[in-house]
Design a protein around this motif. Structure first.
Motif, PDB file in Angstrom:
ATOM      1  N   MET A 189       0.818  -1.215   0.000  1.00  0.00           N
ATOM      2  CA  MET A 189       0.000   0.000   0.000  1.00  0.00           C
ATOM      3  C   MET A 189       0.858   1.274   0.000  1.00  0.00           C
ATOM      4  O   MET A 189       0.700   2.166   0.832  1.00  0.00           O
ATOM      5  N   VAL A 190       1.773   1.373  -0.965  1.00  0.00           N
ATOM      6  CA  VAL A 190       2.627   2.562  -1.086  1.00  0.00           C
ATOM      7  C   VAL A 190       1.874   3.633  -1.865  1.00  0.00           C
ATOM      8  O   VAL A 190       1.399   3.369  -2.968  1.00  0.00           O
ATOM      9  N   PRO A 191       1.746   4.832  -1.321  1.00  0.00           N
ATOM     10  CA  PRO A 191       1.035   5.898  -2.041  1.00  0.00           C
ATOM     11  C   PRO A 191       1.716   6.259  -3.354  1.00  0.00           C
ATOM     12  O   PRO A 191       2.947   6.178  -3.486  1.00  0.00           O
ATOM     13  N   SER A 426      -7.024   1.618   0.574  1.00  0.00           N
ATOM     14  CA  SER A 426      -6.431   2.539   1.529  1.00  0.00           C
ATOM     15  C   SER A 426      -7.484   3.453   2.140  1.00  0.00           C
ATOM     16  O   SER A 426      -7.471   3.717   3.352  1.00  0.00           O
ATOM     17  N   GLU A 427      -8.418   3.926   1.312  1.00  0.00           N
ATOM     18  CA  GLU A 427      -9.469   4.807   1.822  1.00  0.00           C
ATOM     19  C   GLU A 427     -10.367   4.081   2.812  1.00  0.00           C
ATOM     20  O   GLU A 427     -10.731   4.622   3.860  1.00  0.00           O
ATOM     21  N   THR A 451      -4.869  -3.817  10.762  1.00  0.00           N
ATOM     22  CA  THR A 451      -3.548  -3.483  10.220  1.00  0.00           C
ATOM     23  C   THR A 451      -3.247  -4.348   8.997  1.00  0.00           C
ATOM     24  O   THR A 451      -3.434  -5.568   9.029  1.00  0.00           O
ATOM     25  N   VAL A 452      -2.802  -3.711   7.929  1.00  0.00           N
ATOM     26  CA  VAL A 452      -2.425  -4.428   6.711  1.00  0.00           C
ATOM     27  C   VAL A 452      -0.926  -4.686   6.761  1.00  0.00           C
ATOM     28  O   VAL A 452      -0.128  -3.750   6.677  1.00  0.00           O
ATOM     29  N   HIS A 453      -0.551  -5.928   6.926  1.00  0.00           N
ATOM     30  CA  HIS A 453       0.863  -6.293   7.008  1.00  0.00           C
ATOM     31  C   HIS A 453       1.399  -6.620   5.611  1.00  0.00           C
ATOM     32  O   HIS A 453       0.798  -7.404   4.875  1.00  0.00           O
ATOM     33  N   ARG A 454       2.513  -6.005   5.289  1.00  0.00           N
ATOM     34  CA  ARG A 454       3.194  -6.314   4.031  1.00  0.00           C
ATOM     35  C   ARG A 454       3.548  -7.800   4.013  1.00  0.00           C
ATOM     36  O   ARG A 454       4.140  -8.317   4.955  1.00  0.00           O
TER      37      ARG A 454
END
Length: 755
Positions: A189-191, A426-427, A451-454
């Motif tokens: 989730m990189v902007p 993300s939103e 939490t979204v873990h990579r």
């Protein structure tokens, strides 16, 4: 008359001094205050500082990178507002320096190369102005297989670390790399980062007719067909090999596109070895190339112009012609690119060599740099990779390791001031988190659930062939760094497929990689899937880890275990036979494997049920947690199991948490439970609510091996608030069960109140 002339000369000299002294004074002060101070490479400067210790080298390198980055930024900011006259003269001087070369920005001789390298570095501010801060930079990478999918992450990290622009990655992948990288970027989730995938298997027919001796195989030829693969509306793209590391903002390389002139459509760095000179060994016969040839680890492609000059037809005709005598390629696409350039030199724009510092054996790469500030892109283009011989290999290796072990979570940086495409995931996450009460004493517990873990699936090579009888079973477990030593023992006890979720930091993931690659036991097993879930937050997300391991199961059935349990020898085959015997395919059953434990670190593992009963009677073994948490396994009915010869059913009871084999489509674990407490209990309750039947296997067993208490159980025992929050989460879970299953769920509330 002579006196008058002398007077006029003095007046003219004074006037010129008045005009130029302010300009030179400004230039001197600007350069003096804001110049980038080069960091010396120890081998290149006589008075160099003492080398850093191994433990501090990577931290120091990261600080150096940041320092250079800040000084460059300050320099660009200062020079972007110069006095008008001085600005004009400085810009014109730089322009003349660049225009003095037609098809190249840098030669190959020592003096010329160093001069041009200096010009390139001093013009960074000018290059940066050519790239709008809201412009998207497009990067294409060919990536196939498990190892390449792991290696490319370091490249991506180095690009993300320095970048100031939005990025759009175009990955040409096989099915394996697509599965791994799509899951990784989805969880990262990189902007301001977009990712597209293109099926390399569909492109194989385009290049499969070319014999290739290079270790990259058929995928090493895929860059030839990018004009056909990438979208037609994409005008330009930077193409990178997976073994590249960036030491600067990729926007500086993107800006070089503005320097292309005439029919130039390819931006390449000269090859830094003698390969194409044909003098490496006797009878060495390379493909034709212009001079030393060019390296294709970094390529700038003007796609729209390439299509206009009919690139597809051009490289095909050249390859067909050369293969008549060469028979095969030795360096994959690089040989064909060079053969085309040999015939059409006007197509290439020669990049400065610091855009592709090639660390192969017999390289001339040290001619590309004098200081750290000269380095832009490092290319590990030798099969030896980090073991390559190079004068400054220790420095380059530490730079690479800086990004290899860098915490990828820190790269989730927003790019302010530019509109970006909204990410629904993300939103939604931000909306959910905003609805949580930060004053809630259990806020951190609730936050962890969302939490979204990579996640990096299949961190190592994986091979699995489905069984023909549809009875195969995968052992599922999760672990952290302190349980790595259990993996070898489990592999010795369980010959079937294994799916492991490992909770590690980026640095720990590399320690695990070295551990696994150094283990004969682990390297001999191709049917073990290792899935890295990167650390984030203060809790151990035990149920998330279990779910990740379950989601990667490729067999019809899975045995839900823990890493500190050793299954009995032969349990894999025994469970497969039970699948048929108990008609698992057509019924909802959870097969219970009775759990025992030992307090001895050295145990003569029982090879049969009779041996286990003997050790049980002697006090070498115990039923699992009988002295701490009897209720957890009491419903297994160990007394009945001692004499049982056929499977028998047991009923659910409060706090029951056996280890079971179920179908792959069984419910996942509830993520609200983290750390220690109720993580398995809630799952067994869910199975019971969905009408699973618990059946104890009479000749199966597993043994828990002793170890130091985990950090989470210590927190549970010592922290009153921890226990209070766990109780609240249990109550909320039970209420949720009541809403979902209605009257049938009342027994869970009643059993809990009576327990």
């Amino acid at each position: 008359m002579l006196g008058i002339c002398r007077g006029r000369r003095k007046f003219l000299a004074a006037s010129l001094a008045l005009l130029f002294i302010p300009s030179f004074t400004w230039l001197y002060l600007s350069i003096g205050n804001f110049q980038v101070k080069p960091l010396p490479l120890s081998s290149l400067e006589a008075q160099s500082p003492a080398p850093l210790s191994d433990t501090n080298a990577r931290l120091a390198l990261e600080l150096r990178i940041r320092a250079v980055e800040e000084e460059n930024r300050a320099l660009r900011q200062e020079l972007s507002h110069p006095p008008r006259n001085s600005s004009a003269s400085h810009t014109n001087g730089t322009s003349r320096g660049i225009q003095s070369r037609t098809h190249s920005e840098e030669g190959t001789s020592n003096n010329e190369g160093q001069k041009n390298a200096a010009v390139g570095n001093n013009s960074n501010c000018l290059q940066q102005q050519l790239v709008d801060k809201c412009e998207t930079i497009h990067v294409a990478i060919v990536c196939a297989g498990y190892n390449a999918s792991r290696d490319v992450v370091t490249l991506v990290k180095s690009v993300l670390f320095h970048r100031r622009n939005a990025l759009h990655f175009h990955f040409i992948t096989d099915s394996i790399a697509k599965r791994i990288l799509s899951a990784l970027f989805h969880s990262w989730m990189v902007p301001a980062v977009r990712v597209n995938f293109y099926d390399a298997d569909e492109l194989k027919s385009e290049v499969s007719w070319i014999p290739n001796k290079h270790y990259s195989g058929i995928y090493g030829l895929m860059k030839l067909v990018l004009t056909k693969t990438l979208p037609l509306d994409l005008r330009r793209v930077i193409v990178l090999d997976t073994d590249i590391t960036f030491a600067t903002d990729i926007a500086e390389l993107w800006a070089v596109f503005h320097k292309f002139k005439g029919q130039q459509v390819l931006g390449l760095v000269e090859n830094q070895s003698d390969w194409y000179l044909g003098n490496l060994w006797k009878n060495h016969r390379p493909w034709p190339a212009l001079g030393r040839g060019f390296n294709t680890g970094v390529i700038l492609l003007l796609l729209d112009r390439l299509r206009k000059v009919r690139w597809e037809q051009m490289w095909r005709l050249t390859a067909e012609s050369e293969l008549m005598s060469m028979l095969s390629t030795s360096l994959a696409d690089q040989d064909i690119f060079n053969a085309v350039i040999k015939q059409n030199p006007f197509l290439v724009y020669q990049l400065p060599c610091f855009w592709n510092v090639q660390l192969s054996d017999h390289t001339r790469s040290e001619k590309c740099y004098k200081d750290v500030s000269d380095l832009k892109v490092i290319h590990w283009n030798s099969p030896k990779k980090l073991r390559v011989k190079n004068k400054h290999v220790e420095f380059f290796r530490n730079l690479y390791l800086t990004f290899l072990e860098y915490d990828g979570n820190l790269l989730r940086r927003e790019l302010f001031g530019c509109p970006s495409e909204a990410d629904p995931n993300s939103e939604n996450l931000q909306k959910t988190l905003s609805e949580l009460d930060e004053d809630d004493p259990c806020y951190e517990f609730r936050r962890e659930r969302f939490t979204v873990h990579r996640t990096h699936q299949y961190f190592l090579h994986y091979e699995y062939e489905p069984s023909s009888d549809n009875t195969d079973v995968t052992l599922v477990a999760q672990l952290s760094m302190d349980r790595l030593q259990m993996m070898e023992a489990i592999c010795k006890h369980w010959e079937g497929p294994i799916s492991l979720a490992l909770y590690l930091s980026d640095a720990e993931a590399q320690q695990f990689l070295r551990y696994a690659q150094g283990s004969e036991v682990l390297m001999s097993r191709g049917n073990v899937g290792y899935h890295i879930v990167y650390k984030e937050g203060q809790f151990y997300p035990v149920n998330l880890l279990r779910n990740v391991a379950m989601q990667q199961v490729n067999t019809p059935y899975m045995f839900l275990s823990d890493i500190d349990f050793l299954p009995m020898y032969g349990l894999y085959e025994y469970l497969r036979k039970s699948v048929i015997q108990l008609d698992m395919a057509n019924t909802k059953k959870a097969l219970v494997v009775p759990a025992f434990e030992t307090l001895r670190y050295r145990l003569s593992f029982p090879k049969s049920k009779a041996e286990l009963l003997s050790q049980l009677d002697m006090g070498t073994l115990f039923t699992f947690r009988y002295h701490v948490w009897t209720k957890g396994h009491a419903p297994t009915n160990f007394a009945k199991w001692r004499t049982a010869t056929t499977p028998y059913k047991v009923l659910w009871e409060a706090d029951f948490e056996p280890y079971v084999m179920v179908r792959r489509d069984s419910p996942e674990y509830d993520r609200r439970f983290v750390g220690f407490g109720w993580n398995k209990v809630a799952h067994i309750m869910e199975l019971d609510a969905q009408d699973y039947e618990f059946v104890v296997l009479p000749n199966a067993y597993m043994i828990h091996m002793p170890h130091a208490p985990s950090f989470d159980i210590t927190k549970f025992r010592s922290n009153k608030q921890y226990r209070a929050c766990l109780k609240i989460l249990k109550e909320e879970f039970q209420q949720n069960m009541s809403r979902r299953f209605g009257f049938a769920a009342l027994k869970y509330m009643t059993a809990e109140n009576n327990s």
